[in-house]
Design a protein around this motif. Sequence first.
Motif, short mmCIF file in Angstrom:
data_model
loop_
_atom_site.label_atom_id
_atom_site.label_comp_id
_atom_site.label_asym_id
_atom_site.label_seq_id
_atom_site.Cartn_x
_atom_site.Cartn_y
_atom_site.Cartn_z
N LYS A 94 0.73 -1.22 0.02
CA LYS A 94 0.10 0.05 -0.03
C LYS A 94 0.67 1.22 -0.15
O LYS A 94 0.26 2.27 -0.27
N GLU A 95 2.03 1.08 0.39
CA GLU A 95 2.88 2.20 0.22
C GLU A 95 3.80 2.50 -1.16
O GLU A 95 4.24 3.41 -1.42
N ASP A 96 3.43 1.46 -2.04
CA ASP A 96 3.91 1.72 -3.38
C ASP A 96 3.51 2.92 -4.02
O ASP A 96 2.23 3.06 -4.00
N PRO A 97 4.15 3.88 -4.73
CA PRO A 97 3.66 5.05 -5.13
C PRO A 97 2.71 4.90 -6.19
O PRO A 97 1.83 5.58 -6.31
N LYS A 98 2.86 3.73 -7.17
CA LYS A 98 1.87 3.52 -8.10
C LYS A 98 0.49 3.21 -7.45
O LYS A 98 -0.74 3.79 -8.07
#
Length: 124
Positions: A94-98
């Motif tokens: 959920k921390e992935d920028p995409k």
Amino acid sequence: MGQLCEDFSVLVVDDNEINLMLMEDILDVIDIKKVKTIDSGIQAIHEIEQNPNYDVVVMDICMPGMDGYEASKKIRHMGYQGRIVALTANLLSKEDPKFQEAMMDDILLKPIDLNMIKKVLCFS
């Protein structure tokens, strides 16, 4: 308490027909009967334009043409307020920028686990 899981309407977006049939079967097992399946991000955008009242959109990430991230961003920019759940076989945070740019709410990993789908779709 919120809406019962059985009352949910779910739009499932995946380019793989077998995955769509599997999701329909799994959702049926957990008593979600209002399910529509779509096989592309572009079709998902058109469907949300026509019917913005889905409670949850389950969006495959890896699709040809328009991927799930791009489709989700466009759906959000159209004003869709329901939940969008990423569907992927790859490790995703959920921390992935995409993920964050797409304004998605949660993640379901393939292969789909019945308990996990119930938790993610109904009780988050």
